[in-house]
Design an enzyme around this catalytic site. Structure first.
Site, PDB file in Angstrom:
ATOM      1  N   ASP A  15       7.846   1.387  35.820  1.00 47.92           N
ATOM      2  CA  ASP A  15       9.250   1.022  35.558  1.00 47.92           C
ATOM      3  C   ASP A  15      10.193   1.576  36.617  1.00 47.92           C
ATOM      4  O   ASP A  15      11.184   2.250  36.307  1.00 47.92           O
ATOM      5  CB  ASP A  15       9.687   1.521  34.172  1.00 47.92           C
ATOM      6  CG  ASP A  15       8.750   1.096  33.066  1.00 47.92           C
ATOM      7  OD1 ASP A  15       8.153   0.014  33.175  1.00 47.92           O
ATOM      8  OD2 ASP A  15       8.597   1.851  32.092  1.00 47.92           O
ATOM      9  N   GLU A 183      12.465  -8.844  29.218  1.00 52.05           N
ATOM     10  CA  GLU A 183      12.940  -7.466  29.096  1.00 52.05           C
ATOM     11  C   GLU A 183      13.292  -6.952  30.482  1.00 52.05           C
ATOM     12  O   GLU A 183      13.369  -7.710  31.451  1.00 52.05           O
ATOM     13  CB  GLU A 183      11.866  -6.598  28.433  1.00 52.05           C
ATOM     14  CG  GLU A 183      10.534  -6.639  29.155  1.00 52.05           C
ATOM     15  CD  GLU A 183       9.431  -5.912  28.419  1.00 52.05           C
ATOM     16  OE1 GLU A 183       9.730  -4.999  27.645  1.00 52.05           O
ATOM     17  OE2 GLU A 183       8.252  -6.246  28.651  1.00 52.05           O
TER      18      GLU A 183
END
Length: 532
Positions: A15, A183
Site C-alpha cells: 500500500d 478501493e
C-alpha cells in the site's frame, strides 16, 4: 540513465503512498499489526531507498487487534508547510462488520515529532488527502456498508477537511461507484481534469489500477476506456503479480511516476504463493494524447526494470545484516514487534553486554504480550542465524527461531525441556487450528547456534554448538509456502518475517539470551548452499 530494479521496497511493504518534497522522495507503507507502525522510506533518486523510521512509534499500542488488522493504507502528503499522514486502524473484522478508526497526524519534519491524532471518522478505510489548488483540503476514501444484502464496498466518497477546526465537514458525498470492488482511491489534478486513481479487483491475483476523471471535483467521473492502467490478472507468468494499489508522484523534471504494490510468488506443486507479502514497485507513466494515464513502456504489465534520470542502478538482491546487540536500543528500522513495543525489561540489552535478553512472554496465539523480534524476509532465498543461550526447566519455557506469518501460520525451532528428554530442540508449526511438533532433537549443553534457511517454498533448520562451527541439519523440509496470503481461506494481508522469540507460559520471569543474529540473502538457493 538510472535503472530502478523492482521491487524497490522488497518484502512486506504494501500500500505505498509516495511524496516528493524538494529533491527528496518519501514512501509510507502499511504495517498492519506490526510495531512500530507506518514505515517511512526515503530516497533522493527513486533507485536507492532506505528505511527512515516510523511515524507511529512511542506509545502506539495495537494490543487486542486481530491478525491483518491494525494500520491500513497510510496516505502521505504535504501542505501548508507540514507533512500530513492519514491512516486507518482496523480494530475488528468479523463477517460484514468492520470497526475502523481513521486519523490524521501532521509534522514539520518527516522525522517528527508528529501531532496528536485527529479522528476523521469511521465510515470506511483507505483515506487519502487531496490538497486542491484553491487551498481547500479533501479526504477521499472507501465507504463501507455492513448490510449483508448490499455490496460491502459502498463507493468512493469525498469530504472536506477543515484544518483550523481539526475536523471533517460531516458532508461526505459519493463521487464514484462501480459494480465491482474498488478501493484505494487517490485524487490528482492534472491540467483541467481531476483524475481518480483507483485500486480494483481486490488485493489478490485480480488486482489492478484503473482511472476515472472529471472536470468537477464532485463528478460525475468518466471511466477510462482502457480497462486497466496496470494489472497482471491476465498474465499469471509475469514476475510481478497482484499489481495494483498505487499513487502518483511528479519528478522535478515533470515526469510522472507510479508506485504500486505487487508480489513475487514462489511455486509449490504448480500453485503460486506470495510468501514475501506485497512489495512496493515503481513504473514510469505518461499522459497520452487524450489525457489518460498510460505505462510509459506500453501495455499494462509491471516492468522489472524502469529507466529514470540519474546514473544509479538498483540492487538485484536485498542486503542482509548482522546485529551484535551492542547498541543501547533495538534498531526498529530492522526489527519489528507484534502490536506494541517491548519494554526494556522484556528486551534487555544491558543485563549481559553483547546479548539481547528476552524475558519470555505469551504464547504465539496471544494478541497481547508476545516476546518476539521480527525482521521482514525480502528474498525467496534467505538464512537467519543466531546464538540462543537458555536453560528451560519446564515444558512451558521455550525459545528459538521462528518463520512468522501470523498467529495461525508459523514454523519454529524451539529449545525447550521435558522430563523424558531433558533440554532438547523441536520443530513446531502452526497451520490454521493445527499445531504439530517434531520428534525431540538432542542438543549439547550451553549456548546453541541455530540456523533457519528459506529456499523458495521450503524451510530447513540446522544447529551447531559455539565450540564446533560444523552445522548439523535438523531433519525435514518444512512448508514455508503456507506462510502466505494465498494459503487457506482466511483473509490475510501481510508477509513472512524471520524472528527470535521466548515463551514463559507460566509467567515466572524466565528468559533467554540471544547474540550474533545475522541475515543473508541470495538470488538463488545454490548461492547459500554449503555455507557455514
Amino acid at each position: 540513465m538510472g535503472v530502478v530494479r523492482n521491487p524497490i521496497l522488497r518484502g512486506f511493504n504494501p500500500d505505498p503512498s509516495i511524496l516528493r518534497v524538494g529533491d527528496e522522495y518519501f514512501i509510507a507503507t502499511s504495517t498492519f499489526e506490526f510495531h512500530p507502525a507506518v514505515r517511512i522510506h526515503h530516497s533522493t533518486d527513486l533507485v536507492d531507498w532506505t528505511v527512515r523510521g516510523h511515524a507511529l512509534d512511542e506509545g502506539f499500542d495495537l494490543r487486542g487487534i486481530p491478525d491483518s488488522g491494525g494500520v491500513w493504507a497510510p496516505s502521505l502528503s504535504y501542505a501548508d508547510g507540514r507533512f500530513w499522514l492519514a491512516y486507518s486502524v482496523v480494530r475488528s473484522m468479523d463477517g460484514d462488520d468492520k470497526d475502523i478508526d481513521n486519523y490524521l497526524v501532521t509534522a514539520e519534519s518527516i522525522d517528527g515529532p508528529w501531532s496528536e491524532p485527529v479522528h476523521l471518522g469511521s465510515r470506511g478505510f483507505d483515506f487519502s488527502f487531496f490538497h486542491d489548488s484553491d487551498g481547500t483540503h479533501w479526504i477521499v476514501g472507501v465507504q463501507w456498508d455492513q448490510r449483508p444484502e448490499h455490496p460491502s464496498f459502498g463507493g468512493l466518497v469525498l469530504e472536506q477537511y477543515l484544518p483550523h477546526e481539526q475536523r471533517t465537514s460531516g458532508e461526505a458525498r459519493v463521487i464514484h461507484q462501480e459494480p465491482t470492488l474498488v478501493e484505494g482511491p487517490n485524487l490528482y489534478r492534472i491540467g483541467d481534469w481531476y483524475h481518480l486513481l483507483i485500486a480494483a479487483g481486490g488485493t489478490g491475483w485480480n488486482h489492478a489500477i484503473t482511472v476515472a476523471r472529471s472536470r468537477d471535483r464532485f463528478g460525475p467521473y468518466e471511466r477510462d476506456r482502457q480497462p486497466f492502467v496496470l494489472t497482471s490478472r491476465d498474465a499469471p507468468g509475469v514476475p510481478l503479480q497482484k499489481a495494483g494499489h498505487g499513487e502518483l508522484v511528479q519528478t522535478p523534471d515533470g515526469e510522472w511516476m507510479l508506485v504500486h504494490l505487487a508480489s513475487r510468488p514462489t511455486l509449490h506443486l504448480g500453485e503460486r504463493f506470495s510468501t514475501l507479502g506485497r512489495e512496493t514497485c515503481l513504473q514510469r507513466v505518461v499522459v497520452d494524447g487524450d489525457g489518460w494515464l498510460r505505462l510509459a513502456q506500453g501495455g499494462h504489465h509491471a516492468a522489472l526494470e524502469v529507466e529514470v534520470a540519474g546514473a544509479q542502478v538498483g540492487r538485484a538482491v536485498a542486503s542482509g545484516f548482522t546485529d551484535r546487540f551492542d547498541a543501547a536500543h533495538l534498531d526498529s528500522r530492522r526489527w519489528s514487534t507484534l502490536r506494541a513495543a517491548l519494554d526494556r525489561d522484556t528486551a534487555d540489552l544491558t543485563a549481559r553486554p553483547g546479548w539481547l535478553r528476552l524475558r519470555g512472554g505469551h504464547s504465539a496465539a496471544s494478541v497481547f504480550d508476545q516476546a518476539m523480534i521480527l525482521t521482514r524476509v525480502e528474498e525467496h532465498h534467505a538464512i537467519l542465524e543466531a546464538t540462543v543461550d537458555a536453560e528451560p526447566t519446564s515444558t512451558r519455557e521455550l525459545a528459538g527461531l521462528i518463520a512468522w506469518y501470523d498467529r495461525n501460520g508459523w514454523i519454529g525451532l524451539q529449545l525447550t525441556w521435558d522430563a523424558e528428554n531433558g533440554r532438547h530442540l523441536r520443530v513446531v508449526s502452526r497451520d490454521g487450528s493445527r499445531t504439530t511438533r517434531s520428534a525431540p532433537i538432542a542438543v549439547p549443553p550451553g549456548p546453541v547456534r541455530m540456523r533457519m534457511a528459506l529456499d523458495g517454498p521450503g524451510l530447513r533448520f540446522a544447529v551447531a554448538s559455539v565450540d564446533d562451527a560444523r552445522w548439523r541439519d535438523v531433519p525435514g523440509v518444512h512448508p514455508a509456502w503456507t506462510l502466505s496470503d494465498d494459503h487457506g481461506d482466511r483473509l490475510r494481508f501481510t508477509g513472512m518475517f524471520f524472528g527470535i522469540r521466548a515463551d514463559d507460559l507460566d509467567g515466572r520471569g524466565w528468559s533467554a539470551d540471544v547474540s550474533d543474529a545475522s541475515l543473508r540473502y541470495a538470488a538463488r538457493g545454490a548461492d547459500l548452499a554449503g555455507e557455514g
